[in-house]
Motif scaffolding. Sequence first.
Motif, PDB file in Angstrom:
ATOM      1  N   SER A  28      -8.808 -30.384 -30.298  1.00 27.83           N
ATOM      2  CA  SER A  28      -8.415 -29.464 -31.053  1.00 27.83           C
ATOM      3  C   SER A  28      -9.036 -27.994 -30.503  1.00 27.83           C
ATOM      4  O   SER A  28     -10.187 -27.622 -30.970  1.00 27.83           O
ATOM      5  CB  SER A  28      -9.330 -29.829 -32.409  1.00 27.83           C
ATOM      6  OG  SER A  28      -8.952 -28.775 -33.452  1.00 27.83           O
ATOM      7  N   PRO A  29      -8.006 -27.646 -29.761  1.00 31.29           N
ATOM      8  CA  PRO A  29      -8.197 -26.316 -29.172  1.00 31.29           C
ATOM      9  C   PRO A  29      -8.358 -25.128 -29.985  1.00 31.29           C
ATOM     10  O   PRO A  29      -9.294 -24.173 -29.807  1.00 31.29           O
ATOM     11  CB  PRO A  29      -7.071 -25.990 -28.225  1.00 31.29           C
ATOM     12  CG  PRO A  29      -5.889 -26.761 -28.876  1.00 31.29           C
ATOM     13  CD  PRO A  29      -6.736 -27.960 -29.477  1.00 31.29           C
ATOM     14  N   ASN A  30      -8.122 -25.240 -30.979  1.00 24.50           N
ATOM     15  CA  ASN A  30      -7.795 -24.032 -32.348  1.00 24.50           C
ATOM     16  C   ASN A  30      -9.371 -24.096 -32.775  1.00 24.50           C
ATOM     17  O   ASN A  30      -9.735 -23.012 -33.299  1.00 24.50           O
ATOM     18  CB  ASN A  30      -6.911 -23.898 -33.195  1.00 24.50           C
ATOM     19  CG  ASN A  30      -5.578 -23.704 -32.793  1.00 24.50           C
ATOM     20  OD1 ASN A  30      -5.318 -23.045 -31.634  1.00 24.50           O
ATOM     21  ND2 ASN A  30      -4.578 -24.132 -33.353  1.00 24.50           N
ATOM     22  N   SER A  31     -10.034 -25.187 -32.816  1.00 27.28           N
ATOM     23  CA  SER A  31     -11.069 -25.285 -33.612  1.00 27.28           C
ATOM     24  C   SER A  31     -12.313 -24.407 -32.982  1.00 27.28           C
ATOM     25  O   SER A  31     -13.006 -23.749 -33.711  1.00 27.28           O
ATOM     26  CB  SER A  31     -11.471 -26.907 -33.479  1.00 27.28           C
ATOM     27  OG  SER A  31     -12.191 -27.246 -34.680  1.00 27.28           O
ATOM     28  N   ALA A  32     -12.475 -24.356 -31.523  1.00 25.02           N
ATOM     29  CA  ALA A  32     -13.216 -23.641 -30.943  1.00 25.02           C
ATOM     30  C   ALA A  32     -13.161 -22.154 -31.373  1.00 25.02           C
ATOM     31  O   ALA A  32     -14.381 -21.767 -31.586  1.00 25.02           O
ATOM     32  CB  ALA A  32     -13.349 -23.898 -29.333  1.00 25.02           C
ATOM     33  N   GLN A  33     -11.957 -21.786 -31.202  1.00 26.35           N
ATOM     34  CA  GLN A  33     -11.843 -20.410 -31.617  1.00 26.35           C
ATOM     35  C   GLN A  33     -12.120 -20.027 -33.090  1.00 26.35           C
ATOM     36  O   GLN A  33     -12.993 -18.869 -33.547  1.00 26.35           O
ATOM     37  CB  GLN A  33     -10.590 -19.927 -31.331  1.00 26.35           C
ATOM     38  CG  GLN A  33     -10.136 -18.548 -31.255  1.00 26.35           C
ATOM     39  CD  GLN A  33     -10.728 -17.505 -30.408  1.00 26.35           C
ATOM     40  OE1 GLN A  33     -11.185 -17.737 -29.298  1.00 26.35           O
ATOM     41  NE2 GLN A  33     -11.714 -16.643 -31.041  1.00 26.35           N
ATOM     42  N   ALA A  34     -11.887 -20.733 -33.790  1.00 19.87           N
ATOM     43  CA  ALA A  34     -12.074 -20.863 -35.340  1.00 19.87           C
ATOM     44  C   ALA A  34     -13.569 -20.791 -35.631  1.00 19.87           C
ATOM     45  O   ALA A  34     -14.158 -20.149 -36.563  1.00 19.87           O
ATOM     46  CB  ALA A  34     -11.484 -22.019 -36.079  1.00 19.87           C
ATOM     47  N   ILE A  35     -14.334 -21.648 -34.755  1.00 19.37           N
ATOM     48  CA  ILE A  35     -15.825 -21.483 -35.177  1.00 19.37           C
ATOM     49  C   ILE A  35     -16.304 -20.262 -34.778  1.00 19.37           C
ATOM     50  O   ILE A  35     -17.285 -19.622 -35.233  1.00 19.37           O
ATOM     51  CB  ILE A  35     -16.376 -22.801 -34.499  1.00 19.37           C
ATOM     52  CG1 ILE A  35     -16.116 -24.178 -35.341  1.00 19.37           C
ATOM     53  CG2 ILE A  35     -18.049 -22.706 -34.352  1.00 19.37           C
ATOM     54  CD1 ILE A  35     -16.676 -25.251 -34.919  1.00 19.37           C
TER      55      ILE A  35
END
Lengths: 252, 95, 317
Positions: free
Chosen positions: C210-217
């Motif tokens: 879930s690559p977007n997840s890290a940025q969202a966090i």
Amino acid sequence: MSQNNSLFNYILKIADNQLILGHRLSEQSSKGPFLEEDIACSNIALDLIGAANSLYIYAASIQGENKTEDDLVFLRSERDYKNVLLVEQPNTDFAFLMLRQFLFDTYDFYFQQALLNSKDETLAAIAAKTLKESTYHLRHSGNWMIRLGDGTTESAMRLKNAMNQLWCFIDELFEQDETEIALVAQGIAVDSNAIKAQFDNHVASIMQNAGMDIPTNIFMQKGGKQGVHTEHLGFLLAEMQYVHRSFPGVKW
Amino acid sequence: MNDSQGILWEVFIQSKPGQPHKHAGSVHAHDNEMALQNARDLYCRRNEGTNLWVVPASAIVASSPEDIGPFFEPSNDKVYRHPTFYTVPEGITHM
Amino acid sequence: MNSLKLDENQLIENFEAKLAKNEMIEPKDWMPEQYRKHLIRQISQHAHSEIIGMQPEGNWITRAPSMRRKMVLLAKVQDEAGHGLYLYSAAESMGISREEMLYQLHTGAAKYSSIFNYPTLTWADMGAIGWLVDGAAIMNQVMLQRTSYGPYSRAMVRICKEESFHQRQGYEIMTVLAAGTPAQKEMAQDALNRWWWPSLMMFGPRDEESPNSAQAIKWKIKRETNDQLRQRFVNQTVPQVEKIGLIVPDKDIKWNDAKNGYDFGEINWDEFWTVVKGNGPCNKTRIAAKIKSHEEGAWVREAANAHAAKINKNKAA
């Protein structure tokens, strides 16, 4: 017919109108022309079904055989339902649906207002709550009559078509049988003849603002109050009742 | 601008008589009356209000985040606007 | 004429300093373009999920088996419309119109939660959805109350408050069915079997995928990862299943003292991606139904516009 029996039947007539119209409106959930209107229609459906529910609870208590509101809703068949034909007419377009609301709302507003004076205290109390709701319903559907009548050529044409289809169900709203007339004499039931003029005036004034002509020379259909319905009601009940009837006597 | 979803309105609810109206959210509607009804149906489903205002979102004039300095900070040091700035002799109440 | 113009680096620095202090970002604040894009995508997807989510449950309003259940279900589906609306408004504050978002939904450019692409086949599905699907959604939404974008956070606070009854009513339906006749209990177990795994899938792909997840966090849009939320959901739900005498449809469910949580079996990720890519059992019917009501409502919206324009013209005259 005993006194209790005629009161019981009278309550059912009122409740069936609310339930069946609420059911038709609830079919529209998630199908509204835009989100806000979808929410508005669900609200009105909830009011109608809620009002029916209070009435069925009261009717069941009069019937006294340990029956519940659900028995009255889910276990009566087509011929036992006493709603007027107007409310069971299936949804077609938004103009049809909103006109069906408007005609019923107008009737219901004056009806509930008169029912406030019923000598039956429970009925009068339920009417007091319902009247607040129907006041709002009438404002909502009345506004739409004007928007649609005044809006575009298409909306006016659709509203006109709806008028031609629904007008034949109006007289039935004011029809009274003997038991009802007896209840009127006792100060329990509403004399629907007495609210006909108010109904006509309000409808005429809104339709004038909407630029719509009232249809004339329409043959009036009746029968719902005697349990002689259009073919649509059977399907509505089949859908509404099938889960409940498939599992007799269980709790939900 | 009237797109096909109507225009955007901001909704303010008074929760009890005498209370100020507070911003609750937004709603779409095509005309005044519809805006009022939609706001009622959306934001007052749970007994939240006694009065409603709806205002076309385009009619609201708002300060900008950059204004935070010039608009709001100058009042920081005007402590003389607060009652605690003043000393009164001991024993004096009701003031 | 406004205050001094800041250069991009300084703007980013200010933005990140705000996040570090857990301050909210508000609509008119400067924000990185990627942050805006990420949020528009996430909020509109969230809104679409509420709106499409009305269909599987709306499907049973007319058939609810008691008056009480009927009113509750209708009120719940109506709430979902309301929540979709709050979320659309939050997204609109970032400069995208509702019309545009609907267009994206109708053309498939925007996604919604895959869970709503499964069919509701029996009354017990209303119980399973309220309990599991709303339960999983609430887990996510409780976290999002602390999301960094102000309007999104405020919408979530309102939504969480209103949704508190959704999960309870679902569990109540299941409790009554599970304690009912053998046929009712079987209906409940069948619904649990069908909704359990899709509910676990609602938390999204595993963290490593879930690559977007890290940025969202990093941007504090999300506060916890997919796997963390999924684990918490399982921990919370397994005892609820056991309490009403049903069986979790996963033979690998086992309490693990070391991690203070349940171990559970592997999700069928092929199925997950199949549904995400548009080939679930109901993807096409859900969107088709949405487009149909939108198109059938076009003349109504036009009429309302035309009437409003006439009023305004009369006022101006």
